[in-house]
Design a protein around this motif. Sequence first.
Motif: not given
Length: 254
Positions: A64-92
């Motif tokens: 079966r797929l291992g937990l390492k993929l879950l860890e990496l997926g969580h990391l990517v998800s966090n990155q996308l959320e942070i970038r999306e939320i932060a970018l308008p404030y960074m621009g200002d």
Amino acid sequence: MNQSVIKALKLLDLFNEDIQELSLREIAWRANLPKPTVYRLLASLVETGFLQKIKETDQDSSYRLGLKLLELGHLVSNQLEIREIALPYMGDLAQDINEVIHIVIANQNEATYIEKVDSTRAIRLYTRIGKSSPLYIGSGPKLLLAFMGKEKQEIVLGEAKLYAIDDHRVIDKKKLQEELETIRAEGYAYSIGEQDLETTGISYPLYNYRGQVIAALTVSGLSSHFEGENLQVIKMKTRKTAKKISEKLGHSIS
């Protein structure tokens, strides 16, 4: 390219929502590869956590797929959320103070720059999204290191020697640990000439809904811009921007 790595990654693609478990025999058949080759590739994927071996008999094994993929997926998800939320404030903020703004996260034992808004100045810092740095060099990386648990800090600082980027000077670990304590106490990090000569960086933490520091909001520019009253203005506006981003990430300040 390393063909073994490519073949191993293609084996992961055999799993999906409908096919969550496969035997060695099935994987070899679907990948059109000899069983001994597939067995070696699967052993490497199990060892690194990308697959789990869940059954084994004399005739076959299942995976079966291992937990390492879950860890990496969580990391990517966090990155996308942070970038999306932060970018308008960074621009200002960039428009307001006209310096380079970054978001920096911890990635294993390094710091990675995942977002950037540039300044309009004629002389600019050369940085790029995806750049990595040791966690003990620069205001953003050091802020992340300062707010990590002691065990994680010990892993990073446990290297035989820590070297500065510019001239391979050995960093004094005792002074670095004292600086990390100061960063935690004061709530921000400040560096001069650590990643690029004649540049200054100021970083404030970004918190998630659990109150954990998950990233650093970093302002960088020529050190001549970070002096006197202007330095205080940059610190104040960066701190306020970091607070706004943290609130959008679900952090509530009591």
